[in-house]
Motif scaffolding. Sequence first.
Motif, PDB file in Angstrom:
ATOM      1  N   GLY A  89       0.788  -1.240   0.000  1.00  0.00           N
ATOM      2  CA  GLY A  89       0.000   0.000   0.000  1.00  0.00           C
ATOM      3  C   GLY A  89       0.815   1.283   0.000  1.00  0.00           C
ATOM      4  N   VAL A  90       2.052   1.187  -0.498  1.00  0.00           N
ATOM      5  CA  VAL A  90       2.948   2.353  -0.475  1.00  0.00           C
ATOM      6  C   VAL A  90       3.163   2.877  -1.897  1.00  0.00           C
ATOM      7  CG1 VAL A  90       5.293   3.093   0.133  1.00  0.00           C
ATOM      8  CG2 VAL A  90       4.115   1.400   1.563  1.00  0.00           C
ATOM      9  N   TYR A  91       3.081   4.190  -2.077  1.00  0.00           N
ATOM     10  CA  TYR A  91       3.397   4.807  -3.377  1.00  0.00           C
ATOM     11  C   TYR A  91       4.897   4.685  -3.621  1.00  0.00           C
ATOM     12  CZ  TYR A  91      -1.283   6.596  -3.812  1.00  0.00           C
ATOM     13  OH  TYR A  91      -2.638   6.677  -3.963  1.00  0.00           O
ATOM     14  N   PHE A  92       5.290   4.537  -4.883  1.00  0.00           N
ATOM     15  CA  PHE A  92       6.700   4.318  -5.219  1.00  0.00           C
ATOM     16  C   PHE A  92       7.168   5.394  -6.196  1.00  0.00           C
ATOM     17  CE2 PHE A  92       9.909   2.234  -8.016  1.00  0.00           C
ATOM     18  CZ  PHE A  92      10.878   1.971  -7.057  1.00  0.00           C
ATOM     19  N   SER A  93       8.159   6.158  -5.781  1.00  0.00           N
ATOM     20  CA  SER A  93       8.708   7.209  -6.638  1.00  0.00           C
ATOM     21  C   SER A  93       9.966   6.652  -7.305  1.00  0.00           C
ATOM     22  CB  SER A  93       9.028   8.440  -5.779  1.00  0.00           C
ATOM     23  OG  SER A  93       9.727   9.398  -6.515  1.00  0.00           O
ATOM     24  N   LYS A  94       9.898   6.455  -8.610  1.00  0.00           N
ATOM     25  CA  LYS A  94      10.966   5.746  -9.336  1.00  0.00           C
ATOM     26  C   LYS A  94      12.278   6.534  -9.351  1.00  0.00           C
ATOM     27  CE  LYS A  94       9.956   3.610 -13.234  1.00  0.00           C
ATOM     28  NZ  LYS A  94       9.448   3.466 -14.623  1.00  0.00           N
ATOM     29  N   PRO A  95      13.400   5.827  -9.539  1.00  0.00           N
ATOM     30  CA  PRO A  95      14.666   6.555  -9.683  1.00  0.00           C
ATOM     31  C   PRO A  95      14.539   7.542 -10.844  1.00  0.00           C
ATOM     32  CG  PRO A  95      14.946   4.181 -10.144  1.00  0.00           C
ATOM     33  CD  PRO A  95      13.567   4.367  -9.611  1.00  0.00           C
ATOM     34  N   GLY A  96      15.045   8.733 -10.658  1.00  0.00           N
ATOM     35  CA  GLY A  96      14.924   9.761 -11.692  1.00  0.00           C
ATOM     36  C   GLY A  96      13.842  10.776 -11.352  1.00  0.00           C
ATOM     37  N   ASN A  97      12.943  10.393 -10.433  1.00  0.00           N
ATOM     38  CA  ASN A  97      11.854  11.321 -10.092  1.00  0.00           C
ATOM     39  C   ASN A  97      12.294  12.396  -9.109  1.00  0.00           C
ATOM     40  OD1 ASN A  97       9.132  12.064 -10.522  1.00  0.00           O
ATOM     41  ND2 ASN A  97       8.658  11.397  -8.448  1.00  0.00           N
ATOM     42  N   GLY A  98      13.419  12.160  -8.444  1.00  0.00           N
ATOM     43  CA  GLY A  98      13.949  13.235  -7.626  1.00  0.00           C
ATOM     44  C   GLY A  98      14.186  12.879  -6.180  1.00  0.00           C
TER      45      GLY A  98
END
Length: 644
Positions: A89-98
Motif C-alpha cells: 500500500g505504499v506509493y513508489f517514486s521511481k529513480p529519476g523522479n527526484g
Amino acid sequence: MGLNITEKLIKNHLVSGEMTAGKEISIKIDQTLTQDSTGTMAYLQFEAIGIPRVKTEKSVAYIDHNTLQTGFENADDHKYIQTVARKHGVYFSKPGNGICHQVHLERFGKPGKTLLGSDSHTPTGGGIGMLAIGAGGLDVAVAMGGGAYYLTMPKVCRVNLTGKLGPWVTAKDVILEVLRRLSVKGGVGKVMEYAGEGVKTLSVPQRATITNMGAELGATTSVFPSDDVTRAFLKAQGREDDWTPLSADADAVYDEEVTIALDEIQPLVACPHSPDNIKTVHEIEGLAVDQVAIGSCTNSSYTDMMTVAALLKGKTVDPNVSLVIAPGSKQVMNMLAANGALADIISAGARILECGCGPCIGMGQAPATNAVSLRTVNRNFEGRSGTKSAQVYIVSPETAVASALSGKLTDPHTLGDAPLVSMPEHFMVNDNLILPPAPEGECVKVVRGPNIQPFPKNTKIPKELKGGALIKVGDNITTDHIMPSNAKLLPFRSNVPYLADYCLTPCDAEFPARAKAAGGGFIIAGQNYGQGSSREHAALAPLQLGVKAVIAKSFARIHMANLINNGILPLVFVNEWDYDNIQLGDEFIIKYAADQVSGAAEGQNVMVTLLRTGEEIPTRLNISARQRDILLAGGLLNYTKEGH
Ligand code: MIC
Ligand code: SF4
C-alpha cells in the motif's frame, strides 16, 4: 493561554503523554516517507512486524540515494522496494523522479499533518507547516503499521525573523547564521518555530531550505506557519485543496527566542568539516576552488535552479573548476528543459547529473586529492564527499555560481544586479514516475535479490553485561563516521554483515577487527555522539559487531533512539571526568544489568564497574518506561512481537 504552531500540531496528533517539555509523548503519524538507502531496512522490518497494509494516510517510498548503479546491488534494492511497496500500500517514486524531500514537498506534503521519514532531512516538510520528523527505519516501519511515534516533548524556540533579505543574500545564509549562533548541538531537544514579520517575505522553497538544515542544529524539527505564501505554492502545484492555514496564537508562549534580522545577514560559508564552522564569504574570499556542486535536498528547487541558470547565461565556467548540477526533481528538470534554462546551464559548461542526492552523499563526483569543493549541500563532514582530504565548504547557489565563474570563492554581490526569479503560477505536474500501490487483495510477489541479507537482531538483556572499551572517540562524532556512506559502501545498505567491517573506520581502522576478536564490548564517546544522518546502520553495524553499550557525554536524538530500538544501551556519563579516565582496552561489567535498566527508568543511575580500578562509574540512561521495556526485550522488534 494560546498555543504555538508546534503545540497545535502535537495536540492534534497526541496519542499518549503529557505535553511538558522533556516528557515522553506519542503522536499519530499521517504520512511516512522512506528513501532507498534506509528504505530496504525499513521495509524488511515492516515485513517482520507482519502487518499486511500500511495504515497511514499516505506512505511513499523514494529512490534517490543509490542511483549510481555500479553493480547489481542498487538495482536489486530498487526492485525489492518497488515490489514490497506495491504489495503493502505504499506509493513508489521511481529513480529519476527526484530527491525525496523535494518531491514530497511538491506532490504530497500537507500543512497541519505529521510526516515521519527515514531520513534526517524530513523536516523539509516544515516549510509548508507540517510536523515533519526524521527517524530510524524501524520507527517508520512501526508508523506505517499504524503505531504511534514516540518522542520527547520538545522545547519550542521561536525564531523571530525581522526585515527582509537583501540582494544576493539567501535562505541558505539565514540557516547558516542560525548555525553560527547555536552550533550543531544548539537545537537538541527543540523545535525551531519561525515567526515574525520576515516570514511572509520568504517563499516556500526558501522556508524549506531553512527547515531542511534545522537537522544540522540537532533539532527535533523546524516549522513555518502555513499562510498565503504556502497556499500559492500548493495552488501552483494543483493542490490548493491540500492547504489549511496554521499560525501561532497571538498569546502563544515559547521556551526560548532568538531574533534574526534578515537585512543584516551577509553571504556566509560553512568551512570544513562542520556545518557550524561559519565565516562570511568576504572573510575567505579568493580561496581557489576546484569543484562546485549545486543540488541536494537543501537547494535544488525550481527557483534555485532558475537563479543558477540566469547567472550562468552567456558565461563560461572557469577552466579550473568542474561545475556539477543536480536539479532536485523531475518536475524541476522538466521545467528547466521546457523553458530553455537548461540550455543556458549546459552551454556555460555545467555537468548535469540526474535528479537525486548524488555528490551530497558521495555517490559520484568525489573531488580530487586536497581539492576545495563548494557545495550547496547541508553537511560537510570529513570524507562524506568520497575524498578524505577534500575540503568541502557549504554555500548558497548564488555564491556557488559566482565562484564557479571566477575560479575562486566569490561574494555574489560582485555579479551586479541580482536576477529576478519569481515563483511560477503553475508548476509542470506530471506524476508518471510515481507508481500507486496495488489494489487491496491483489497478489504481488516481492522480489529479493542476493543483496538483501537478513539484519542482526538483539536478544534480551543478560544478567550481566561484560566487555572492554573497544574504541574511544571525541565530540561530535557523526553517523558518517560510525557507518560511512559513499559510492563503495552505500550499495550494501541491505547487507549489514558486509557494512560492519567499515564501522567507525574513519576514526580507527582497526575497530571492526578488534570488536570481532573481543566478541563485542563498549564504545566510549564525547558530546553529541551520532549527530547527522538517521541511518539505523550506525546502530545495526555495532550490533553486528557485538557492541552492548555506548557510554558518551551526550547523544544526538535520532541515533540514541536507533540504539535503543536495537537493544544497545546509550549510557551518559554523570561525571565527565570519568570519560578522561577511561583507557582503550579497559574492561567493564554492568552487574544486574536488567535490574539496573529497570531502575534507570525510575531515575536511578546505572553503575558501570571499571575492572582496572574497581571503581563504579555512574551513568544515566535517560529512558521512559516504554524504552525500558524495549531495552529489556532486546530491541523494538522483539518488543513489538511480544504484542505491545
Ligand atoms: C544523509 O544526508 O546523511 C542521508 C544519506 O540522507 C541520511 C540517510 C542515510 O544515511 O541513508 C540522512 O540524512 O538521514
Ligand atoms: Fe540526499 Fe543529501 Fe538530502 Fe541526504 S542530505 S537526503 S544525501 S540530498
